[in-house]
Design an enzyme around this catalytic site. Structure first.
Site, PDB file in Angstrom:
ATOM      1  CG  LEU A   1      -2.257  -0.682   1.167  1.00 13.86           C
ATOM      2  CD1 LEU A   1      -2.938  -0.654   2.530  1.00 13.86           C
ATOM      3  CD2 LEU A   1      -3.157  -0.069   0.112  1.00 13.86           C
ATOM      4  CG  ASP A   2       1.031   3.906  -3.309  1.00 15.11           C
ATOM      5  OD1 ASP A   2       2.005   3.145  -3.473  1.00 15.11           O
ATOM      6  OD2 ASP A   2       0.275   4.259  -4.224  1.00 15.11           O
ATOM      7  N   PRO A   3       2.223   4.978   0.858  1.00 10.17           N
ATOM      8  CG  PRO A   3       4.344   5.938   1.083  1.00 10.17           C
ATOM      9  CD  PRO A   3       3.437   5.295   0.080  1.00 10.17           C
TER      10      PRO A   3
END
Length: 276
Positions: free
Chosen positions: A37-39
């Site tokens: 998951l992206d930040p």
């Protein structure tokens, strides 16, 4: 400790940050995750602990579900609002958001974002982006199983899709279909396989001992599971014979999955991966 943690990842953390914190909390080094998951994205992150890490290859193609919002009139180098703004354009209002979304249901092709880890000529796209190099991105086949508008004003929608689908790219394509520039402005992953946000716990929950460690039996509940004897043949990686319709089966022993077997011919199966 062996099993699967369903973590509700918070914004501002990388998936690796989650793993690093869990290693400290649980005092276990053998921990990994499936489906980065992206930040700035939040939601379901599957974390594998101990022997469960061996099952990682079988989780990488797991279907996902998301709730996303998009913003019109702006283009970013990352295809989301957390990148560098490249262009702005007057917004053309979308008259029927849900009808536009429905045109994306089914098998579609999309370009991955330039900041993704998709490889071209042996290098990841984000490596080209960091060096300000241009490269032709490969079109990828993905499947949108279901998509619906949740809020026409906020341009919020829910999408169930195959693994490998980039929601950032989907937002860009939806905007383009309406004659707009567009990008993703928020993302929540609500489901990975059979696990949803209702099954998830936070890092604080884990610190306080308030969590459930799911077994591989839970994860692969949808697979054919067979208790085979003599089990020593499985532990030795031997080919076995099974009266079974499935091409891939989970071999169990003492109520635990110990191996993945795949059909090679008729009723003969070979060990594809040991999980003990």
């Amino acid at each position: 400790m062996d099993g699967i943690l369903v973590i509700h990842k918070e914004a501002g953390m990388t998936s690796h940050d989650v793993v690093a914190q869990l290693r400290r909390i649980l005092h276990i080094k053998k921990i990994g995750h499936s489906g980065t998951l992206d930040p700035q994205a939040t939601g379901v992150l599957l974390v594998l602990v101990g022997k469960a890490c061996k099952a990682l290859p079988y989780l990488e193609d797991t279907d996902k579900e998301y709730i996303a919002t998009m913003r019109l009139g702006e283009k970013y180098d990352t295809d989301d609002i957390w990148g560098a703004l490249q262009e702005t354009r007057e917004v053309m209002p979308i008259q029927n958001f849900d009808s536009v979304l429905q045109t994306f249901q089914g098998n579609i092709k999309q370009y991955p974002p330039m900041v993704s880890s998709v490889r071209v000529n042996g290098r990841k796209l984000y490596e080209y982006a960091r060096n300000h190099e241009t490269v032709e991105r490969p079109l990828r086949d993905v499947t949108i199983y279901d998509i619906e508008a949740l809020d026409d004003q906020k341009l919020e929608f829910r999408v169930a899709c195959s693994s490998g689908t980039y929601i950032r790219s989907l937002c860009v394509d939806i905007a383009e279909k309406t004659g707009n520039l567009g990008c993703m402005s928020s993302l929540v992953r609500t489901k990975v396989g059979r696990f949803s946000l209702n099954d998830a716990c936070t890092l604080d929950d884990v610190r306080n001992g308030n969590f459930k460690l799911h077994t591989l039996m839970d994860m692969f509940a949808g697979y054919t599971q067979i208790a085979y004897e003599p089990i020593q043949d499985v532990f030795n990686g031997k080919k076995i014979k099974l009266q079974c319709d499935a091409d891939e089966v989970m071999i169990t022993h003492d109520q635990e999955i110990v191996a993945v077997y795949q059909r090679v011919e008729n009723d003969v199966y070979r060990c594809a991966r040991g999980l003990w």
